[in-house]
Design an enzyme around this catalytic site. Sequence first.
Site, PDB file in Angstrom:
ATOM      1  N   GLU A 324     -19.633   3.685 -38.039  1.00 16.14           N
ATOM      2  CA  GLU A 324     -20.832   4.449 -37.656  1.00 16.14           C
ATOM      3  C   GLU A 324     -22.093   3.945 -38.355  1.00 16.14           C
ATOM      4  O   GLU A 324     -22.882   4.724 -38.881  1.00 16.14           O
ATOM      5  CB  GLU A 324     -20.627   5.938 -37.955  1.00 16.14           C
ATOM      6  N   ASP A 399     -11.531  13.511 -34.808  1.00 16.17           N
ATOM      7  CA  ASP A 399     -12.562  13.904 -35.776  1.00 16.17           C
ATOM      8  C   ASP A 399     -12.594  15.415 -35.979  1.00 16.17           C
ATOM      9  O   ASP A 399     -13.479  16.078 -35.437  1.00 16.17           O
ATOM     10  CB  ASP A 399     -13.935  13.413 -35.276  1.00 16.17           C
ATOM     11  N   GLU A 427     -17.935  21.771 -39.101  1.00 17.19           N
ATOM     12  CA  GLU A 427     -18.729  20.970 -38.164  1.00 17.19           C
ATOM     13  C   GLU A 427     -18.351  21.254 -36.716  1.00 17.19           C
ATOM     14  O   GLU A 427     -19.211  21.408 -35.857  1.00 17.19           O
ATOM     15  CB  GLU A 427     -18.530  19.476 -38.479  1.00 17.19           C
TER      16      GLU A 427
HETATM   17  C1  GCU Z   1     -18.214  12.722 -38.062  1.00 25.45           C
HETATM   18  C2  GCU Z   1     -19.483  13.441 -38.394  1.00 25.45           C
HETATM   19  C3  GCU Z   1     -20.455  12.571 -39.132  1.00 25.45           C
HETATM   20  C4  GCU Z   1     -19.766  11.944 -40.333  1.00 25.45           C
HETATM   21  C5  GCU Z   1     -18.506  11.216 -39.883  1.00 25.45           C
HETATM   22  C6  GCU Z   1     -17.690  10.700 -41.022  1.00 25.45           C
HETATM   23  O1  GCU Z   1     -18.445  11.763 -37.080  1.00 25.45           O
HETATM   24  O2  GCU Z   1     -20.065  13.918 -37.216  1.00 25.45           O
HETATM   25  O3  GCU Z   1     -21.539  13.351 -39.528  1.00 25.45           O
HETATM   26  O4  GCU Z   1     -20.599  11.063 -40.967  1.00 25.45           O
HETATM   27  O5  GCU Z   1     -17.686  12.110 -39.175  1.00 25.45           O
HETATM   28  O6  GCU Z   1     -16.722  11.365 -41.348  1.00 25.45           O
HETATM   29  O7  GCU Z   1     -17.994   9.672 -41.573  1.00 25.45           O
END
Ligand code: GCU
Length: 703
Positions: A324, A399, A427
């Site tokens: 990400e 997730d 979340e």
């Molecule tokens: C999810 C979450 C993110 C977080 C990511 C992670 O995608 O939405 O905010 O950074 O998990 O665990 O790295």
Amino acid sequence: MIKATEYIFPRIRILMVTTLISLSCFTSASAETGYEAWLRYKPVDDPVLLEEYRSMAGTIRVFGKSEIINSAVEELISGVTGITGITPFISAKYRSGIIIGKASDIPKSLCRFSSDELRKLDTEGFLIKRKGKRIIITSREDRGLLYGAFHFLRLMQMGESLKGTYILENPVTPLRLLNHWDNPGILPSGIPSIERGYAGESIFRWDELPVLNRRYTDYARMLASVGINGTVINNVNTAKNGLEGWKLLTPEYLPKLKALASEFRKYGIRLYISVNFFSPVMISGISDADPANSRVRLWWSDKVKEIYSEIPDFGGFLVKADSEGEPGPMKYGRTHAEGANLIASALEPFGGLLIWRAFVYGQKDLSPDRASQAYQIFKPLDGKFSANAVVQIKNGPIDFQVREPVSPLFGAMPFTNQIIELQITQEYTGHDKHVCYLVPQWKEILDFETHARGPGSTVANIISGSVFGNKYSGIAGVSNIGADPNWTGHLLAQANFYGFGRLAWNPALETEQITDEWIKLTFGNGEKVYSVVKEILLTSLKTYEDYTSPLGVGLMCNGGNTGHQGHFSPAPSSRVTYHRADRSGVGYDRTMKTGSGFTAQYNEPVRSMYESIETCPDELLLFFHHVPYSHRLRSGRTVIQHIIDTHTGGVEMVRKYYERWKTLDGLIDSERYMHVLERLRDQIGYAEVWRDSVNNYFLKLSR
Ligand code: GCU
């Protein structure tokens, strides 16, 4: 005679503690904010118990001297004073009352320990035993005394008699960590100070540090009270969108880290930080961050030395890499193991740990099914990670959904140190707006049989280290703590924080026990309050699942921006890649026979169980299979009927919670009563929106 190891608690400290107690009594009498969480130490009202507690806990004799022992004794003083109304005396003369000290420090004339008892005590364990007019709290190491003191106070708060008390406990899981997703430094606009945080700002005041405040102490007390022994204080995203978490490795931050570590140390908590894999480039302008570059290796080892020179018990680093937008070793054609080992080797001489996240997906050449990807990347690396590297695996392959299967990686990496990552912050389970008690979900995950080494290879046994015999293993929870007065936004979300800690200590604890404890510690021992809160908590996960994502279908929520609204509201039409709903049916075919082949990642007999539609559990049906809306579930209902019924029923349950809560008017202080009442009222509205959105979506599609 006072032995050399015997400790006379300084009077000045006692005065300080009693002043604090009276202050906190005063605050709580005027307003119940929830700040004291489960450490409220309210007076016991049963006269028989009160008499017993006063006679058994009215005096304290302390053996040994250390910061941790001080914390344990301070807590005992504060707790006993609150519960019995009398501040206990401390003296080196007492032969009755509370005797606290390591087994090796307590004279035989006061208590003899059998070799069996001593053998059973691990380094962090404790023993509390009644011996005539004495309550002995003992351990092998100081930390056990702290955990023993908190446990003793828990017993008294829950109104347990001290007759015949004999409790020997060791933590089952070695690493018990909290993970904060708090963002240090200057925040780019639109980015909240805690990613996925719903309880206000971060408690970490970087602008004020190294100056400490009382909140850090109370935070550490809460963690220690449930046995958490490490905390990663910043977000795994350290640079994305202009975040500044990577700066924690710069000299400016070291005194701040040192100050926090010094406070946490008093409570047996080690400090960890999240770092950016590209730190050598970002901080020192080195041309690359390639593990094969000797300058890069030297950079990490110098940096680690610098930290340990100030924080000798520093825990280590947590890294999110190639995920990400956070950079990683793949840029240089290196594997995740090579990346992890680079940093692990710098930490190794100091006993530090490198925790590397397995939350990696989206790379080319991988299966188009996101669920399959972490396994594809990490399974081939089993056995290639350094001895002090630990792979941290999210509980499920997607997730933190309200329902998804357990990640197949747990049963697939026998030669790799593993930590499970759970999400305490809600979340995907309603933020601070919906009550959703996650302990039942975590229990199912921990009890899941991976069959990696035959029956008994549960996730709990893997993370305790007993299945594969890994040197390091454990559990991490993404924190739901913020600077709101009650720490967690929704008061009932404190139960998730508490429950996480208790399960981290011992994954075998039953949901029922944890829930009982939390309710009694938080609201006292009144029966009516107990039964209503328990009913709401224990049904809340199913209720939330019912009116949101049915049958393991996964993501149905809105997009993932990091702001406060992300992943909160229904948006089923934007999530087709996950739930695969079309006119003919719904669900993601992950079978080997006709689908993505994800089921192959499980060991037998789990693989076959998920592969076959006949044996796949209904609650995960749509995670593994694409079925027509007319498919009949074991309940006899069709899938479409199930969706409609559960969404309608879920909303009715929330209405019921609201009505049930109203019956507690006058039985709980008005602040906390109103706080929860208002949230439950709002939750009805949010649940209705979910119900209508999901039901209309499927009605239209399925016709
Ligand atoms: C999810 C979450 C993110 C977080 C990511 C992670 O995608 O939405 O905010 O950074 O998990 O665990 O790295």
